[in-house]
Design a protein around this motif. Structure first.
Motif, PDB file in Angstrom:
ATOM      1  N   PRO A 148     -28.390 -10.588  -5.125  1.00  0.00           N
ATOM      2  CA  PRO A 148     -28.278 -11.204  -3.802  1.00  0.00           C
ATOM      3  C   PRO A 148     -27.635 -12.600  -3.833  1.00  0.00           C
ATOM      4  CG  PRO A 148     -30.394 -10.138  -4.007  1.00  0.00           C
ATOM      5  CD  PRO A 148     -29.757 -10.106  -5.367  1.00  0.00           C
ATOM      6  N   GLU A 149     -27.814 -13.319  -4.926  1.00  0.00           N
ATOM      7  CA  GLU A 149     -27.172 -14.641  -5.028  1.00  0.00           C
ATOM      8  C   GLU A 149     -25.648 -14.461  -5.046  1.00  0.00           C
ATOM      9  OE1 GLU A 149     -27.567 -18.795  -4.969  1.00  0.00           O
ATOM     10  OE2 GLU A 149     -29.108 -17.264  -4.750  1.00  0.00           O
ATOM     11  N   TYR A 150     -25.181 -13.432  -5.745  1.00  0.00           N
ATOM     12  CA  TYR A 150     -23.747 -13.119  -5.728  1.00  0.00           C
ATOM     13  C   TYR A 150     -23.311 -12.691  -4.332  1.00  0.00           C
ATOM     14  CZ  TYR A 150     -19.438 -10.488  -6.337  1.00  0.00           C
ATOM     15  OH  TYR A 150     -18.158  -9.998  -6.195  1.00  0.00           O
ATOM     16  N   LEU A 151     -24.120 -11.897  -3.662  1.00  0.00           N
ATOM     17  CA  LEU A 151     -23.760 -11.443  -2.317  1.00  0.00           C
ATOM     18  C   LEU A 151     -23.595 -12.612  -1.346  1.00  0.00           C
ATOM     19  CD1 LEU A 151     -26.011  -8.259  -1.944  1.00  0.00           C
ATOM     20  CD2 LEU A 151     -23.614  -8.412  -2.670  1.00  0.00           C
ATOM     21  N   LYS A 152     -24.289 -13.704  -1.595  1.00  0.00           N
ATOM     22  CA  LYS A 152     -24.134 -14.896  -0.751  1.00  0.00           C
ATOM     23  C   LYS A 152     -22.718 -15.462  -0.829  1.00  0.00           C
ATOM     24  CE  LYS A 152     -27.818 -17.826  -1.058  1.00  0.00           C
ATOM     25  NZ  LYS A 152     -28.909 -18.519  -1.754  1.00  0.00           N
ATOM     26  N   THR A 153     -22.003 -15.166  -1.919  1.00  0.00           N
ATOM     27  CA  THR A 153     -20.629 -15.671  -2.055  1.00  0.00           C
ATOM     28  C   THR A 153     -19.645 -14.843  -1.242  1.00  0.00           C
ATOM     29  OG1 THR A 153     -19.991 -14.332  -3.995  1.00  0.00           O
ATOM     30  CG2 THR A 153     -21.150 -16.433  -4.412  1.00  0.00           C
ATOM     31  N   LEU A 154     -20.062 -13.676  -0.754  1.00  0.00           N
ATOM     32  CA  LEU A 154     -19.183 -12.783   0.000  1.00  0.00           C
ATOM     33  C   LEU A 154     -19.301 -13.083   1.495  1.00  0.00           C
ATOM     34  CD1 LEU A 154     -20.011  -9.445  -1.861  1.00  0.00           C
ATOM     35  CD2 LEU A 154     -18.321 -11.193  -2.460  1.00  0.00           C
ATOM     36  N   THR A 155     -18.859 -14.251   1.879  1.00  0.00           N
ATOM     37  CA  THR A 155     -18.970 -14.707   3.264  1.00  0.00           C
ATOM     38  C   THR A 155     -17.586 -14.945   3.839  1.00  0.00           C
ATOM     39  OG1 THR A 155     -21.097 -15.748   2.771  1.00  0.00           O
ATOM     40  CG2 THR A 155     -19.960 -16.502   4.744  1.00  0.00           C
ATOM     41  N   SER A 156     -17.375 -14.412   5.033  1.00  0.00           N
ATOM     42  CA  SER A 156     -16.068 -14.630   5.670  1.00  0.00           C
ATOM     43  C   SER A 156     -15.981 -16.073   6.151  1.00  0.00           C
ATOM     44  CB  SER A 156     -15.872 -13.675   6.851  1.00  0.00           C
ATOM     45  OG  SER A 156     -16.725 -13.996   7.912  1.00  0.00           O
ATOM     46  N   THR A 157     -14.883 -16.699   5.829  1.00  0.00           N
ATOM     47  CA  THR A 157     -14.702 -18.094   6.242  1.00  0.00           C
ATOM     48  C   THR A 157     -13.298 -18.358   6.760  1.00  0.00           C
ATOM     49  OG1 THR A 157     -14.085 -18.692   3.984  1.00  0.00           O
ATOM     50  CG2 THR A 157     -16.392 -19.001   4.588  1.00  0.00           C
ATOM     51  N   GLY A 158     -12.371 -17.434   6.559  1.00  0.00           N
ATOM     52  CA  GLY A 158     -10.980 -17.710   6.897  1.00  0.00           C
ATOM     53  C   GLY A 158     -10.488 -17.114   8.202  1.00  0.00           C
ATOM     54  N   ALA A 159     -11.309 -16.320   8.871  1.00  0.00           N
ATOM     55  CA  ALA A 159     -10.880 -15.715  10.131  1.00  0.00           C
ATOM     56  C   ALA A 159     -10.754 -16.795  11.208  1.00  0.00           C
ATOM     57  CB  ALA A 159     -11.878 -14.651  10.566  1.00  0.00           C
ATOM     58  N   PRO A 160      -9.873 -16.594  12.168  1.00  0.00           N
ATOM     59  CA  PRO A 160      -9.731 -17.583  13.244  1.00  0.00           C
ATOM     60  C   PRO A 160     -11.057 -17.924  13.926  1.00  0.00           C
ATOM     61  CG  PRO A 160      -7.934 -16.030  13.343  1.00  0.00           C
ATOM     62  CD  PRO A 160      -8.894 -15.516  12.291  1.00  0.00           C
ATOM     63  N   PHE A 161     -11.935 -16.948  14.080  1.00  0.00           N
ATOM     64  CA  PHE A 161     -13.252 -17.204  14.663  1.00  0.00           C
ATOM     65  C   PHE A 161     -14.025 -18.200  13.817  1.00  0.00           C
ATOM     66  CE2 PHE A 161     -17.792 -16.312  14.935  1.00  0.00           C
ATOM     67  CZ  PHE A 161     -18.008 -16.416  16.301  1.00  0.00           C
ATOM     68  N   ASP A 162     -13.968 -18.021  12.505  1.00  0.00           N
ATOM     69  CA  ASP A 162     -14.720 -18.882  11.588  1.00  0.00           C
ATOM     70  C   ASP A 162     -14.170 -20.298  11.522  1.00  0.00           C
ATOM     71  OD1 ASP A 162     -16.419 -16.734  10.764  1.00  0.00           O
ATOM     72  OD2 ASP A 162     -14.831 -16.040   9.428  1.00  0.00           O
ATOM     73  N   THR A 163     -12.859 -20.428  11.679  1.00  0.00           N
ATOM     74  CA  THR A 163     -12.227 -21.742  11.546  1.00  0.00           C
ATOM     75  C   THR A 163     -12.086 -22.469  12.876  1.00  0.00           C
ATOM     76  OG1 THR A 163     -10.016 -20.782  11.756  1.00  0.00           O
ATOM     77  CG2 THR A 163     -10.921 -20.997   9.519  1.00  0.00           C
ATOM     78  N   GLY A 164     -12.439 -21.794  13.982  1.00  0.00           N
ATOM     79  CA  GLY A 164     -12.306 -22.410  15.299  1.00  0.00           C
ATOM     80  C   GLY A 164     -10.869 -22.432  15.802  1.00  0.00           C
ATOM     81  N   LYS A 165     -10.032 -21.563  15.245  1.00  0.00           N
ATOM     82  CA  LYS A 165      -8.614 -21.530  15.621  1.00  0.00           C
ATOM     83  C   LYS A 165      -8.256 -20.211  16.293  1.00  0.00           C
ATOM     84  CE  LYS A 165      -7.420 -24.613  11.837  1.00  0.00           C
ATOM     85  NZ  LYS A 165      -6.737 -24.772  10.567  1.00  0.00           N
ATOM     86  N   MET A 166      -9.095 -19.785  17.226  1.00  0.00           N
ATOM     87  CA  MET A 166      -8.830 -18.529  17.934  1.00  0.00           C
ATOM     88  C   MET A 166      -7.710 -18.714  18.942  1.00  0.00           C
ATOM     89  SD  MET A 166     -12.778 -17.082  18.352  1.00  0.00           S
ATOM     90  CE  MET A 166     -12.547 -16.727  20.027  1.00  0.00           C
ATOM     91  N   SER A 167      -6.943 -17.658  19.158  1.00  0.00           N
ATOM     92  CA  SER A 167      -5.864 -17.681  20.149  1.00  0.00           C
ATOM     93  C   SER A 167      -6.466 -17.758  21.549  1.00  0.00           C
ATOM     94  CB  SER A 167      -5.017 -16.412  20.029  1.00  0.00           C
ATOM     95  OG  SER A 167      -5.784 -15.279  20.440  1.00  0.00           O
ATOM     96  N   ALA A 168      -5.640 -18.067  22.515  1.00  0.00           N
ATOM     97  CA  ALA A 168      -6.101 -18.143  23.909  1.00  0.00           C
ATOM     98  C   ALA A 168      -6.646 -16.786  24.346  1.00  0.00           C
ATOM     99  CB  ALA A 168      -4.965 -18.597  24.815  1.00  0.00           C
ATOM    100  N   SER A 169      -5.981 -15.720  23.944  1.00  0.00           N
ATOM    101  CA  SER A 169      -6.425 -14.370  24.287  1.00  0.00           C
ATOM    102  C   SER A 169      -7.791 -14.072  23.672  1.00  0.00           C
ATOM    103  CB  SER A 169      -5.385 -13.354  23.807  1.00  0.00           C
ATOM    104  OG  SER A 169      -5.845 -12.049  24.030  1.00  0.00           O
TER     105      SER A 169
END
Length: 182
Positions: A148-169
């Protein structure tokens, strides 16, 4: 806003998880190790394929050899943020329990935890890694903590939702999702 939408907490980027690097590295090695299955024929990564977002490459995951498995292995990305696991949510206590379930179930990895512990103890690199991670001697309990400690490293961080850079749509869609779409 509908009553249903109001009952859910606001959603946003996932919180940062504290990860112990030595434990996560140990967990990663265990995740890819076929010796954790009863016949030493499959690893966690055989069903949760990294190149397929840690999900199955087939509609039905292979599971333990010869069983004609009946489930699709869901993605493990962001799994450390969940409260329940499996498609039906039947395991909902913690990732330690989920790890034990996947390793010991006869139709998945079919491993006796005592045998797994002995296999791990026979590997000098594992002995060192367990010690370096602060677990002491390899044990089935520490295996169930390291994965489970390894599974904690499998986190999405680069999607526009995650970075706060979502398109207007996408922002309009989020507003609809949170609002009248419920």
């Amino acid at each position: 806003m509908t009553a249903q939408a109001a009952s859910y907490p606001d959603i946003g980027p996932l919180p940062q998880l504290k990860i112990d690097k030595a434990k996560a590295e140990l967990g990663k090695r265990l995740f890819f190790d076929k010796r954790l299955s009863g016949d030493a024929g499959i690893a966690c990564a055989d069903c949760h394929v990294p190149e397929k977002a840690y999900s199955s490459k087939k509609a039905l995951s292979p599971g333990y050899p010869g069983n004609g498995h009946f489930r699709n292995a869901s993605s493990l990305v962001n799994t450390a943020h969940k409260n329940v696991w499996n498609w039906d949510g039947r395991i909902g206590t913690n990732l330690n329990d989920m790890t034990r379930e996947m390793i010991t179930e006869d139709y998945i990895m079919n491993m006796d935890m005592r045998i797994m512990q002995e296999r791990v103890k026979q590997d000098p690199l594992y002995v060192k890694m367990f010690k370096d991670a602060g677990y002491g001697e390899p044990s089935n309990g520490s295996v169930r903590k390291a994965i489970p400690e390894y599974l904690k490293t499998l986190t999405s961080t680069g999607a526009p939702f995650d970075t706060g850079k979502m398109s207007a749509s996408a922002k309009r869609g989020m507003k609809l999702f949170k609002g009248k779409a419920g």
